[in-house]
Design a protein around this motif. Structure first.
Motif, mmCIF file in Angstrom:
data_model
loop_
_atom_site.group_PDB
_atom_site.id
_atom_site.type_symbol
_atom_site.label_atom_id
_atom_site.label_comp_id
_atom_site.label_asym_id
_atom_site.label_seq_id
_atom_site.Cartn_x
_atom_site.Cartn_y
_atom_site.Cartn_z
ATOM 1 N N HIS A 9 0.940 -0.930 0.094
ATOM 2 C CA HIS A 9 0.150 0.078 0.163
ATOM 3 C C HIS A 9 1.191 1.391 0.169
ATOM 4 O O HIS A 9 0.344 2.845 -0.409
ATOM 5 N N LEU A 10 2.250 1.019 0.392
ATOM 6 C CA LEU A 10 2.685 2.222 0.946
ATOM 7 C C LEU A 10 3.377 2.959 -0.822
ATOM 8 O O LEU A 10 3.082 2.345 -1.361
ATOM 9 N N ARG A 11 3.169 4.102 -0.625
ATOM 10 C CA ARG A 11 4.479 5.099 -1.471
ATOM 11 C C ARG A 11 5.980 4.491 -1.503
ATOM 12 O O ARG A 11 6.021 4.319 -0.793
ATOM 13 N N ASN B 264 8.816 5.131 -0.149
ATOM 14 C CA ASN B 264 9.345 6.358 0.477
ATOM 15 C C ASN B 264 10.177 5.077 1.755
ATOM 16 O O ASN B 264 10.500 4.239 1.709
ATOM 17 N N GLY B 265 10.550 5.749 2.961
ATOM 18 C CA GLY B 265 11.757 5.504 3.546
ATOM 19 C C GLY B 265 10.942 4.186 4.224
ATOM 20 O O GLY B 265 11.517 3.197 4.872
ATOM 21 N N THR B 266 9.153 4.409 4.562
ATOM 22 C CA THR B 266 9.559 3.535 5.478
ATOM 23 C C THR B 266 8.961 1.915 4.243
ATOM 24 O O THR B 266 8.907 0.295 4.886
HETATM 25 C C1 LIG Z 1 5.606 7.046 3.356
HETATM 26 O O1 LIG Z 1 4.363 6.883 2.408
HETATM 27 C C2 LIG Z 1 3.485 6.308 3.248
HETATM 28 C C3 LIG Z 1 1.733 5.722 2.778
HETATM 29 O O2 LIG Z 1 1.703 5.846 1.901
HETATM 30 C C4 LIG Z 1 3.093 7.421 4.764
HETATM 31 O O3 LIG Z 1 2.277 7.065 5.956
HETATM 32 C C5 LIG Z 1 4.558 7.070 5.837
HETATM 33 O O4 LIG Z 1 4.367 7.684 6.993
HETATM 34 C C6 LIG Z 1 5.609 7.760 5.030
HETATM 35 N N1 LIG Z 1 6.551 7.679 5.644
HETATM 36 C C7 LIG Z 1 7.228 8.539 5.795
HETATM 37 C C8 LIG Z 1 9.433 8.125 5.833
HETATM 38 O O5 LIG Z 1 7.201 9.823 4.722
#
Ligand SMILES: *[C@@H]1O[C@H](CO)[C@@H](O)[C@H](O)[C@H]1NC(C)=O
Ligand code: HEM
Ligand SMILES: *[C@@H]1O[C@H](CO)[C@@H](O)[C@H](O)[C@H]1NC(C)=O
Ligand SMILES: *[C@@H]1O[C@H](CO)[C@@H](O)[C@H](O)[C@H]1NC(C)=O
Length: 583
Positions: free
Chosen positions: A139-141, A143-145
């Motif tokens: 589901h995530l974009r 990014n770092g997560t």
């Molecule tokens: C990465 O993107 C998700 C949404 O897809 C968001 O919830 C999350 O906080 C973001 N993480 C960072 C490190 O920006």
């Protein structure tokens, strides 16, 4: 007086209503072709799509868009599959009215691979899974997560584990299928039967071994008390009169399967119902109340938590033990990370549970669907089937001499370009995930046309099996040849021709478009495992059986688009191969 007031109000309302009406019509992006009458309908493309779907049983959303590309003579089109008025309803946040569809590989490659910063994960795959595994990285974009969660999977997706530890288990599962099919073949006496369930269960047992370990299923077999399929007396007695009506399919009784497998099947089936839903959250609220689904989710959650606990215990006993499954890899990763970050490990976090659960739903269906399509194609293309069997016999001379199936070590250590080629061609045609898409995260452009932030960009490469008189493909690629010149001959893409993947005797990955596993940084991380399962299934079955043609009424190419795109019918008619001549 009062009548006059009402009239004035009514007249005044007309332009307002008209303006509302206009605002609810699709708002096409300038410059990108679309179906003109769809732009004049509050329902956008939906009426035309429904008509298309009802016209022919093999029609799908994909064939709708590809036929539209043909009509509009453009490799990039826009469609309006989501009525704008839906966005007025409360609680529907995910309505994205603007959808651009790419039918050209060069453009898709550009968008998905080179411009992955502008075009990121869209909510559509996730919508099917949101209720089940909300914390999965799908589901995530990007990014770092996302990176951190993907890292959790690294060990399990690595070659060392897959080829070293898992391969023998996958090989053993495929051999077990062969044993079951030999039994069935004896009973069926060259009558056809449906192979679907066996192939999905093969894939499911493979991915379960990947997730929970090769020992996992042995425990389950004891639990269930069967393990292998025992065709019943009844099916031998009444079901198969000798000689007469040899086209009549045999129905074997369904194998008794462990609860965790039933749970996976149930969850994946529900996922299919959620596909493409205009209101996924609303639909989820409805389906999650079903007793069967509640049961399935409980079984799944209990299993995942129990297996995590076992892995933690094992790691506590011995830190040097080699991880033997994905869960053990992930537990070890979490322990190391926690140590580095000076915190307590959180083995049962929602992220851990949802990543593990993610392996067990849908992924087996993509692999199983690939095998189902594969055996259909090879049944209907006997010359390719024979050529592949020949390539295998040449590739595994020891197995041929010793009159046994190739071992997984032999499969693992032998390059057979024609096997790679057939696998790739099956995936190209089967396209089990149906297509991939992205969402523009900034205002940008495609082929010079402005594409605002939020636009969905879908890549549904024309389905080669069903459409595209070659001139169309040619036309489409000429249009965009300014972007990237393809090395392949587009007019040939409509044919099932594994040879295309072989260049100077070697397997050539760039011989044709490859989108079955997606593209770019968000492509499928499970493809190494999937290839292993697909090849083990192909080798074991083709080595031991000849796939004989099935009657036409059992050989349809209609698709069922659920969690994946699968064939409605997958019948096999087997003749065991006797290798006594090799003496
Ligand atoms: C990465 O993107 C998700 C949404 O897809 C968001 O919830 C999350 O906080 C973001 N993480 C960072 C490190 O920006
Ligand atoms: C033939 C089998 C398979 C096919 C055709 C397939 C196809 C796909 C496709 C098309 C995507 C989306 C890619 C994109 O958007 O670019 C995807 C994503 C994904 N697949 Fe697979 N898959 C298969 C098997 C598997 C297996 C066996 C696993 C794991 C055990 C797996 C795990 C995943 C995950 C975790 C994602 C999400 C990746 C992300 O969002 O970063 N898949 N798959
Ligand atoms: C498979 O091949 C890899 C090298 O490509 C090797 O490291 C691994 O041990 C092999 N596994 C088996 C089961 O033969
Ligand atoms: C291909 O394109 C040419 C012009 O570029 C057009 O005349 C022809 O009709 C197109 N063919 C098809 C099948 O769309």
């Amino acid at each position: 007086m009062e009548a006059l007031t009402l009239l004035t109000i009514a007249l005044g309302a007309v332009p307002t209503l008209y303006l509302i009406y206009l605002s609810l019509l699709p708002h096409p992006l300038p410059g990108i072709p679309y179906r003109p009458s769809s732009a004049r309908s509050l329902l956008g493309d939906i009426p035309a799509l429904l008509t298309h779907l009802s016209t022919h049983p093999t029609n799908t959303f994909t064939t709708y868009t590809t036929s539209l590309m043909r009509q509009l003579d453009s490799p990039v089109i826009q469609i309006f599959p989501r009525p704008r008025f839906l966005s007025l309803l409360p609680g529907i946040s995910s309505v994205k009215p603007k959808v651009v569809v790419l039918g050209d590989y060069a453009t898709a490659y550009d968008v998905f691979v080179r411009r992955s910063r502008e075009f990121d994960r869209s909510p559509s795959i996730g919508n099917m899974l949101l209720g089940f595994i909300p914390r999965n990285h799908i589901h995530l974009r990007t990014n770092g997560t996302w990176k951190a969660q993907r890292r959790l999977l690294l060990g399990a997706m690595g070659k060392g584990f897959l080829f070293g530890v898992l391969a023998p288990v996958i090989g053993e599962r495929a051999e077990r299928l062969v044993d079951v099919w030999k039994e069935k073949g004896k009973l069926a006496k060259e009558r056809p039967w449906s192979a679907q369930r066996d192939l999905y269960l093969l894939a499911l047992s493979g991915v379960a071994a990947f997730t929970f370990g090769g020992q996992f299923e042995e425990g389950l077999e004891k639990e269930v008390g069967v393990g292998r399929e025992e065709p019943s007396e009844r099916s031998e007695g009444e079901g198969m009169p000798d000689g007469e009506d040899s086209d009549q399919p045999v129905e074997f009784p369904e194998q008794d399967i462990p609860d965790i497998f039933r749970a996976s099947l149930e969850i994946t089936r529900t996922m299919g119902e959620l596909r493409g839903s205009l209101m996924p959250r609303v639909k989820w609220e409805i389906v999650r109340r079903r007793e069967r689904l509640k049961w399935a989710r409980t079984v799944m959650a209990d299993t995942v938590n129990r297996e995590i606990a076992k892995a933690v215990e094992k790691l506590d006993r011995s830190r040097e033990a080699t991880p033997e499954c994905a869960v053990e890899h992930m537990v070890a990763h979490e322990r190391n990370l926690a140590m580095k970050e000076g915190r307590r490990p959180d083995y049962f976090s929602p992220v851990m549970v949802d990543e593990i659960t993610g392996f067990m739903i849908a992924t087996y269906e993509t692999t199983g669907s690939t095998l189902c399509w594969g055996f259909k194609y090879l049944t209907d293309l006997p010359s390719i089937q024979n050529k592949l069997r020949h390539a295998l016999e040449k590739g595994y001379p020891a197995a041929l001499k010793e009159r046994r199936s190739p071992t997984i070590e032999e499969m693992n250590n032998t390059d057979i370009p024609y096997l790679d080629a057939v696998s790739e061609e099956i995936l190209r045609f089967a396209n089990p995930a149906t297509g991939v898409d992205r969402q523009a995260v900034v205002d940008t452009e495609i082929l010079g046309h402005a594409v605002p932030k939020g636009t969905i960009v879908a890549c549904l490469l024309p389905e080669p099996a069903l459409i595209s008189p070659p001139e169309i493909a040619k036309n489409l690629s000429q249009r965009s040849s300014s972007i990237n010149s393809n090395s392949w001959d587009d007019s040939d893409l409509a044919h099932f021709r594994p040879e295309r993947w072989i260049l100077h005797g070697e397997f050539d990955l760039d011989a044709a478009p490859r989108v079955a596993f997606g593209l770019g940084p968000r492509g499928c991380p499970g493809k190494r495992l999937a290839y292993m399962e697909i090849k083990a299934g192909l080798v074991s079955v083709l080595w031991n059986f000849e796939l004989l043609p099935c009657p036409a009424e059992l050989s349809g190419y209609e698709k069922l688009v659920l969690a994946t795109q699968k064939p409605k019918q997958c019948y096999v008619r087997l003749r065991e191969i006797s290798r006594s001549w090799t003496l």
